[in-house]
Design a protein around this motif. Structure first.
Motif, PDB file in Angstrom:
ATOM      1  N   ILE A 248      -0.069  -2.515 -16.168  1.00 23.41           N
ATOM      2  CA  ILE A 248       0.970  -3.297 -16.648  1.00 23.41           C
ATOM      3  C   ILE A 248       1.024  -4.886 -16.158  1.00 23.41           C
ATOM      4  N   VAL A 249       0.775  -4.795 -14.739  1.00 16.89           N
ATOM      5  CA  VAL A 249       0.652  -6.176 -14.335  1.00 16.89           C
ATOM      6  C   VAL A 249      -0.636  -6.858 -14.583  1.00 16.89           C
ATOM      7  N   LEU A 250      -1.788  -6.327 -14.856  1.00 19.00           N
ATOM      8  CA  LEU A 250      -2.940  -6.796 -15.331  1.00 19.00           C
ATOM      9  C   LEU A 250      -2.961  -7.547 -16.663  1.00 19.00           C
ATOM     10  N   THR A 251      -2.187  -6.648 -17.415  1.00 22.27           N
ATOM     11  CA  THR A 251      -2.159  -7.076 -18.986  1.00 22.27           C
ATOM     12  C   THR A 251      -0.725  -7.910 -19.188  1.00 22.27           C
ATOM     13  N   ARG A 252       0.172  -7.748 -18.513  1.00 16.91           N
ATOM     14  CA  ARG A 252       1.196  -8.748 -18.814  1.00 16.91           C
ATOM     15  C   ARG A 252       1.656  -9.913 -17.959  1.00 16.91           C
ATOM     16  N   GLY A 253       1.162  -9.560 -16.645  1.00 14.75           N
ATOM     17  CA  GLY A 253       1.570 -10.425 -15.353  1.00 14.75           C
ATOM     18  C   GLY A 253       0.761 -11.740 -15.415  1.00 14.75           C
ATOM     19  N   ARG A 254       1.617 -12.584 -14.423  1.00 11.08           N
ATOM     20  CA  ARG A 254       1.221 -14.092 -14.108  1.00 11.08           C
ATOM     21  C   ARG A 254       0.529 -13.860 -12.975  1.00 11.08           C
ATOM     22  N   ARG A 255      -0.127 -14.783 -12.538  1.00 10.54           N
ATOM     23  CA  ARG A 255      -0.840 -15.145 -11.253  1.00 10.54           C
ATOM     24  C   ARG A 255      -0.085 -14.424 -10.282  1.00 10.54           C
ATOM     25  N   ASN A 256       1.107 -15.151  -9.994  1.00 14.23           N
ATOM     26  CA  ASN A 256       2.002 -14.837  -8.823  1.00 14.23           C
ATOM     27  C   ASN A 256       2.169 -13.451  -8.818  1.00 14.23           C
ATOM     28  N   ASP A 257       2.542 -12.673 -10.194  1.00 11.34           N
ATOM     29  CA  ASP A 257       2.762 -11.305 -10.298  1.00 11.34           C
ATOM     30  C   ASP A 257       1.656 -10.433  -9.790  1.00 11.34           C
ATOM     31  N   LEU A 258       0.390 -10.787 -10.126  1.00 15.27           N
ATOM     32  CA  LEU A 258      -0.749 -10.105  -9.376  1.00 15.27           C
ATOM     33  C   LEU A 258      -0.783 -10.108  -7.980  1.00 15.27           C
ATOM     34  N   ALA A 259      -0.681 -11.349  -7.454  1.00 15.25           N
ATOM     35  CA  ALA A 259      -0.509 -11.640  -6.014  1.00 15.25           C
ATOM     36  C   ALA A 259       0.319 -10.917  -5.354  1.00 15.25           C
TER      37      ALA A 259
ATOM     38  N   GLU B 171       0.781  -1.347  -0.004  1.00 13.25           N
ATOM     39  CA  GLU B 171       0.127  -0.047   0.065  1.00 13.25           C
ATOM     40  C   GLU B 171       1.049   1.177  -0.033  1.00 13.25           C
ATOM     41  N   GLN B 172       2.187   1.028   0.364  1.00 16.06           N
ATOM     42  CA  GLN B 172       3.069   2.119   0.217  1.00 16.06           C
ATOM     43  C   GLN B 172       4.392   1.800  -0.361  1.00 16.06           C
ATOM     44  N   GLY B 173       5.309   2.882  -0.703  1.00 12.53           N
ATOM     45  CA  GLY B 173       6.660   2.557  -0.911  1.00 12.53           C
ATOM     46  C   GLY B 173       6.740   2.393  -2.643  1.00 12.53           C
ATOM     47  N   VAL B 174       7.929   1.733  -3.038  1.00 13.97           N
ATOM     48  CA  VAL B 174       8.399   1.784  -4.256  1.00 13.97           C
ATOM     49  C   VAL B 174       8.299   0.269  -4.798  1.00 13.97           C
ATOM     50  N   VAL B 175       7.719   0.001  -5.862  1.00 12.24           N
ATOM     51  CA  VAL B 175       7.568  -1.369  -6.428  1.00 12.24           C
ATOM     52  C   VAL B 175       8.556  -1.341  -7.573  1.00 12.24           C
ATOM     53  N   VAL B 176       9.440  -2.392  -7.803  1.00 12.93           N
ATOM     54  CA  VAL B 176      10.238  -2.516  -8.872  1.00 12.93           C
ATOM     55  C   VAL B 176       9.726  -3.727  -9.565  1.00 12.93           C
ATOM     56  N   LEU B 177       9.389  -3.511 -10.839  1.00 13.41           N
ATOM     57  CA  LEU B 177       8.800  -4.748 -11.416  1.00 13.41           C
ATOM     58  C   LEU B 177      10.005  -5.427 -12.035  1.00 13.41           C
ATOM     59  N   PRO B 178       9.855  -6.827 -12.324  1.00 12.04           N
ATOM     60  CA  PRO B 178      10.674  -7.712 -12.698  1.00 12.04           C
ATOM     61  C   PRO B 178      10.934  -7.429 -14.366  1.00 12.04           C
ATOM     62  N   ARG B 179      11.880  -7.783 -15.048  1.00 11.92           N
ATOM     63  CA  ARG B 179      11.992  -7.462 -16.425  1.00 11.92           C
ATOM     64  C   ARG B 179      11.087  -8.294 -17.526  1.00 11.92           C
ATOM     65  N   HIS B 180      10.521  -9.120 -17.193  1.00 14.54           N
ATOM     66  CA  HIS B 180       9.400  -9.968 -18.073  1.00 14.54           C
ATOM     67  C   HIS B 180       8.150  -9.057 -17.939  1.00 14.54           C
ATOM     68  N   LEU B 181       8.123  -8.025 -17.088  1.00 16.16           N
ATOM     69  CA  LEU B 181       6.951  -7.227 -17.050  1.00 16.16           C
ATOM     70  C   LEU B 181       6.957  -5.852 -17.519  1.00 16.16           C
ATOM     71  N   CYS B 182       8.401  -5.339 -17.645  1.00 18.60           N
ATOM     72  CA  CYS B 182       8.749  -4.029 -18.046  1.00 18.60           C
ATOM     73  C   CYS B 182      10.131  -3.936 -18.229  1.00 18.60           C
ATOM     74  N   PRO B 183      10.525  -3.026 -19.448  1.00 17.89           N
ATOM     75  CA  PRO B 183      11.901  -2.767 -19.706  1.00 17.89           C
ATOM     76  C   PRO B 183      12.567  -2.029 -18.630  1.00 17.89           C
ATOM     77  N   PRO B 184      13.976  -2.234 -18.572  1.00 15.75           N
ATOM     78  CA  PRO B 184      14.866  -1.343 -17.860  1.00 15.75           C
ATOM     79  C   PRO B 184      14.721   0.054 -17.828  1.00 15.75           C
ATOM     80  N   GLY B 185      14.605   0.948 -16.966  1.00 17.51           N
ATOM     81  CA  GLY B 185      14.180   2.496 -16.837  1.00 17.51           C
ATOM     82  C   GLY B 185      12.775   2.704 -16.636  1.00 17.51           C
ATOM     83  N   LEU B 186      11.765   1.869 -16.750  1.00 20.20           N
ATOM     84  CA  LEU B 186      10.501   1.977 -16.700  1.00 20.20           C
ATOM     85  C   LEU B 186       9.730   1.019 -15.720  1.00 20.20           C
TER      86      LEU B 186
END
Length: 108
Positions: free
Chosen positions: A62-73, A30-45
């Motif tokens: 991004i997560v709803l469009t490209r993510g897997r079940r564990n990414d959403l969770a 609910e707070q803080g910065v999330v860094v997505l893994p490379r399979h979801l987003c290119p470096p820098g974004l």
């Protein structure tokens, strides 16, 4: 019959297989910065401050469009997803939006 089975019946099943069984399975921060893994987003974004509404909605899109079940969770917070849904849903592909809406309505 589980929520996942209901969703699979109403669509091809691709989206349904990616959705967790319950909103209770969404444990994103609910707070803080999330860094997505490379399979979801290119470096820098890949960094998203979830306290910033626009950045959080981008992250969820991004997560709803490209993510897997564990990414959403891992990256999506159930309370914030419900709060953002009306704005977020307009930017999603219609198939993804419909699948998520069914899922959210069933989970209500």
């Amino acid at each position: 019959m589980s929520l996942t089975d209901l969703l699979r019946r109403g669509q091809s099943g691709a989206m349904a297989r990616r959705l967790p069984d319950s909103l209770d399975d969404l444990h994103g921060p609910e707070q803080g910065v999330v860094v997505l893994p490379r399979h979801l987003c290119p470096p820098g974004l890949r960094e998203f401050d979830v306290a910033d509404d626009a950045r959080r909605r981008s992250l969820y899109g991004i997560v709803l469009t490209r993510g897997r079940r564990n990414d959403l969770a891992r990256f999506v917070n159930a309370r914030q997803l419900r709060q953002d849904w009306q704005v977020l849903s307009g930017s999603l592909d219609p198939k993804i939006r419909r699948g998520c809406e069914r899922w959210l309505n069933q989970a209500s």
